[in-house]
Design a protein around this motif. Structure first.
Motif, PDB file in Angstrom:
ATOM      1  N   LEU A  45      28.908  12.414  78.539  1.00 50.95           N
ATOM      2  CA  LEU A  45      29.891  12.792  79.563  1.00 50.95           C
ATOM      3  C   LEU A  45      31.152  11.942  79.439  1.00 50.95           C
ATOM      4  O   LEU A  45      32.270  12.442  79.587  1.00 50.95           O
ATOM      5  CB  LEU A  45      29.276  12.653  80.956  1.00 50.95           C
ATOM      6  N   LYS A  46      30.987  10.661  79.134  1.00 54.59           N
ATOM      7  CA  LYS A  46      32.137   9.777  78.943  1.00 54.59           C
ATOM      8  C   LYS A  46      32.960  10.207  77.723  1.00 54.59           C
ATOM      9  O   LYS A  46      34.186  10.086  77.726  1.00 54.59           O
ATOM     10  CB  LYS A  46      31.686   8.324  78.785  1.00 54.59           C
ATOM     11  N   ILE A  47      32.296  10.672  76.695  1.00 56.16           N
ATOM     12  CA  ILE A  47      33.004  11.142  75.502  1.00 56.16           C
ATOM     13  C   ILE A  47      33.883  12.335  75.850  1.00 56.16           C
ATOM     14  O   ILE A  47      35.061  12.383  75.495  1.00 56.16           O
ATOM     15  CB  ILE A  47      32.007  11.486  74.370  1.00 56.16           C
ATOM     16  N   VAL A  48      33.321  13.301  76.563  1.00 55.56           N
ATOM     17  CA  VAL A  48      34.102  14.467  76.971  1.00 55.56           C
ATOM     18  C   VAL A  48      35.274  14.026  77.832  1.00 55.56           C
ATOM     19  O   VAL A  48      36.422  14.457  77.635  1.00 55.56           O
ATOM     20  CB  VAL A  48      33.221  15.499  77.717  1.00 55.56           C
ATOM     21  N   GLN A  49      35.024  13.151  78.771  1.00 54.97           N
ATOM     22  CA  GLN A  49      36.074  12.691  79.674  1.00 54.97           C
ATOM     23  C   GLN A  49      37.160  11.924  78.920  1.00 54.97           C
ATOM     24  O   GLN A  49      38.340  12.012  79.260  1.00 54.97           O
ATOM     25  CB  GLN A  49      35.463  11.836  80.779  1.00 54.97           C
ATOM     26  N   LYS A  50      36.770  11.191  77.897  1.00 53.26           N
ATOM     27  CA  LYS A  50      37.742  10.438  77.098  1.00 53.26           C
ATOM     28  C   LYS A  50      38.782  11.384  76.481  1.00 53.26           C
ATOM     29  O   LYS A  50      39.964  11.067  76.440  1.00 53.26           O
ATOM     30  CB  LYS A  50      37.006   9.667  75.997  1.00 53.26           C
ATOM     31  N   TYR A  51      38.337  12.545  76.042  1.00 50.34           N
ATOM     32  CA  TYR A  51      39.241  13.491  75.393  1.00 50.34           C
ATOM     33  C   TYR A  51      39.947  14.426  76.372  1.00 50.34           C
ATOM     34  O   TYR A  51      41.039  14.890  76.093  1.00 50.34           O
ATOM     35  CB  TYR A  51      38.474  14.333  74.361  1.00 50.34           C
ATOM     36  N   ARG A  52      39.313  14.728  77.502  1.00 50.00           N
ATOM     37  CA  ARG A  52      39.836  15.747  78.397  1.00 50.00           C
ATOM     38  C   ARG A  52      40.287  15.232  79.759  1.00 50.00           C
ATOM     39  O   ARG A  52      40.926  15.957  80.500  1.00 50.00           O
ATOM     40  CB  ARG A  52      38.767  16.819  78.620  1.00 50.00           C
ATOM     41  N   GLY A  53      39.885  14.017  80.092  1.00 53.85           N
ATOM     42  CA  GLY A  53      40.243  13.456  81.385  1.00 53.85           C
ATOM     43  C   GLY A  53      39.241  13.770  82.479  1.00 53.85           C
ATOM     44  O   GLY A  53      39.198  13.086  83.492  1.00 53.85           O
ATOM     45  N   TRP A  54      38.440  14.795  82.287  1.00 53.38           N
ATOM     46  CA  TRP A  54      37.431  15.191  83.259  1.00 53.38           C
ATOM     47  C   TRP A  54      36.424  16.084  82.548  1.00 53.38           C
ATOM     48  O   TRP A  54      36.613  16.446  81.379  1.00 53.38           O
ATOM     49  CB  TRP A  54      38.068  15.902  84.449  1.00 53.38           C
ATOM     50  N   VAL A  55      35.326  16.450  83.239  1.00 48.41           N
ATOM     51  CA  VAL A  55      34.264  17.259  82.642  1.00 48.41           C
ATOM     52  C   VAL A  55      34.206  18.602  83.365  1.00 48.41           C
ATOM     53  O   VAL A  55      33.768  18.683  84.515  1.00 48.41           O
ATOM     54  CB  VAL A  55      32.896  16.545  82.720  1.00 48.41           C
ATOM     55  N   SER A  56      34.654  19.644  82.692  1.00 45.23           N
ATOM     56  CA  SER A  56      34.629  20.993  83.264  1.00 45.23           C
ATOM     57  C   SER A  56      33.209  21.548  83.257  1.00 45.23           C
ATOM     58  O   SER A  56      32.319  21.026  82.564  1.00 45.23           O
ATOM     59  CB  SER A  56      35.538  21.928  82.455  1.00 45.23           C
ATOM     60  N   ASP A  57      32.995  22.621  84.000  1.00 45.33           N
ATOM     61  CA  ASP A  57      31.683  23.274  84.016  1.00 45.33           C
ATOM     62  C   ASP A  57      31.298  23.750  82.616  1.00 45.33           C
ATOM     63  O   ASP A  57      30.151  23.613  82.206  1.00 45.33           O
ATOM     64  CB  ASP A  57      31.677  24.473  84.973  1.00 45.33           C
ATOM     65  N   GLU A  58      32.269  24.319  81.897  1.00 47.09           N
ATOM     66  CA  GLU A  58      31.997  24.830  80.549  1.00 47.09           C
ATOM     67  C   GLU A  58      31.594  23.701  79.605  1.00 47.09           C
ATOM     68  O   GLU A  58      30.653  23.833  78.828  1.00 47.09           O
ATOM     69  CB  GLU A  58      33.220  25.569  79.997  1.00 47.09           C
TER      70      GLU A  58
ATOM     71  N   LEU B 232      32.305   7.583  88.365  1.00 50.81           N
ATOM     72  CA  LEU B 232      33.384   7.482  87.390  1.00 50.81           C
ATOM     73  C   LEU B 232      33.361   8.610  86.365  1.00 50.81           C
ATOM     74  O   LEU B 232      34.103   8.583  85.390  1.00 50.81           O
ATOM     75  CB  LEU B 232      33.367   6.116  86.699  1.00 50.81           C
ATOM     76  N   ILE B 233      32.513   9.590  86.596  1.00 51.44           N
ATOM     77  CA  ILE B 233      32.555  10.837  85.825  1.00 51.44           C
ATOM     78  C   ILE B 233      33.259  11.829  86.732  1.00 51.44           C
ATOM     79  O   ILE B 233      32.800  12.123  87.834  1.00 51.44           O
ATOM     80  CB  ILE B 233      31.140  11.352  85.458  1.00 51.44           C
ATOM     81  N   PHE B 234      34.385  12.322  86.278  1.00 50.74           N
ATOM     82  CA  PHE B 234      35.203  13.209  87.104  1.00 50.74           C
ATOM     83  C   PHE B 234      34.865  14.665  86.811  1.00 50.74           C
ATOM     84  O   PHE B 234      35.001  15.121  85.679  1.00 50.74           O
ATOM     85  CB  PHE B 234      36.691  12.937  86.872  1.00 50.74           C
ATOM     86  N   ARG B 235      34.448  15.378  87.846  1.00 51.04           N
ATOM     87  CA  ARG B 235      34.040  16.782  87.701  1.00 51.04           C
ATOM     88  C   ARG B 235      35.139  17.750  88.114  1.00 51.04           C
ATOM     89  O   ARG B 235      34.923  18.949  88.200  1.00 51.04           O
ATOM     90  CB  ARG B 235      32.762  17.032  88.507  1.00 51.04           C
ATOM     91  N   ARG B 236      36.309  17.227  88.379  1.00 48.18           N
ATOM     92  CA  ARG B 236      37.467  18.074  88.618  1.00 48.18           C
ATOM     93  C   ARG B 236      38.665  17.343  88.017  1.00 48.18           C
ATOM     94  O   ARG B 236      38.619  16.143  87.790  1.00 48.18           O
ATOM     95  CB  ARG B 236      37.650  18.383  90.093  1.00 48.18           C
ATOM     96  N   PRO B 237      39.738  18.061  87.757  1.00 46.68           N
ATOM     97  CA  PRO B 237      40.885  17.418  87.113  1.00 46.68           C
ATOM     98  C   PRO B 237      41.420  16.244  87.928  1.00 46.68           C
ATOM     99  O   PRO B 237      41.414  16.269  89.159  1.00 46.68           O
ATOM    100  CB  PRO B 237      41.927  18.543  87.054  1.00 46.68           C
ATOM    101  N   VAL B 238      41.847  15.224  87.220  1.00 42.95           N
ATOM    102  CA  VAL B 238      42.456  14.052  87.830  1.00 42.95           C
ATOM    103  C   VAL B 238      43.799  13.814  87.149  1.00 42.95           C
ATOM    104  O   VAL B 238      44.090  14.387  86.101  1.00 42.95           O
ATOM    105  CB  VAL B 238      41.558  12.791  87.693  1.00 42.95           C
ATOM    106  N   GLY B 239      44.590  12.947  87.744  1.00 40.86           N
ATOM    107  CA  GLY B 239      45.882  12.610  87.166  1.00 40.86           C
ATOM    108  C   GLY B 239      45.734  11.804  85.883  1.00 40.86           C
ATOM    109  O   GLY B 239      44.649  11.338  85.539  1.00 40.86           O
TER     110      GLY B 239
END
Length: 165
Positions: free
Chosen positions: A33-46, A71-78
């Motif tokens: 999940l951290k890897i996805v967030q590192k690239y996208r800023g948050w973790v989408s449902d998809e 600290l895992i963001f499930r919706r977009p953040v700034g």
């Protein structure tokens, strides 16, 4: 369509490498999940569904992990996430005043993102620096002994930007 195309080749490779360190792939769920967030800023449902498949978990199991960790963001953040500690130590030493000042300066409340997408202001239970309270974290940087003037100084010095992701 191949479900892993939702993730980049780099994300997929990093997740599989992390999962390879464990006998049970699901043990790498937080890392993935951290890897996805590192690239996208948050973790989408998809993205979550795709990661769950890679880790041989159900999406509900992985969502349970994602929503447990604040600290895992499930919706977009700034671009810059400002974490305001609201532990007892910080609260006693003025965290409410600090949060109000930040809210006023940025024009947002807790859980909100500025209209330009630059900042998200979030509460956090503890940042582990109680001896230097009040504290806040922006990205990976911890700011200790924070007061209104320090916030103004940081904002001015950084041209209203904190740290880039």
């Amino acid at each position: 369509m191949n479900e892993t195309r939702i993730l980049s080749e780099q994300e997929t490779a990093e997740i599989l490498a992390a999962a390879g360190h464990y006998p049970d792939k699901s043990a790498a769920s937080v890392e993935a999940l951290k890897i996805v967030q590192k690239y996208r800023g948050w973790v989408s449902d998809e993205a979550l569904k795709t990661v769950a498949g890679l880790l041989e978990m159900s999406p509900d199991e992985l969502d349970g992990v994602a929503t447990f960790y604040n600290l895992i963001f499930r919706r977009p953040v700034g671009e810059n996430v400002i974490l305001c500690c609201d532990s007892v130590s910080c609260w006693m030493l003025g965290a409410d005043r600090i949060r109000e000042h930040l809210s006023e300066r940025l024009g947002i409340g807790l859980g909100e993102t500025t209209a330009d997408g630059r900042y998200t202001l979030l509460p956090i239970v503890c940042l582990g620096a109680c001896d230097r309270a009040p504290v806040l974290m922006v990205g990976e940087e911890l700011y200790e002994d924070v007061d209104e003037s320090k916030i103004d100084e940081l904002l001015k010095r950084n041209g209203q930007t904190w740290t880039d992701r």
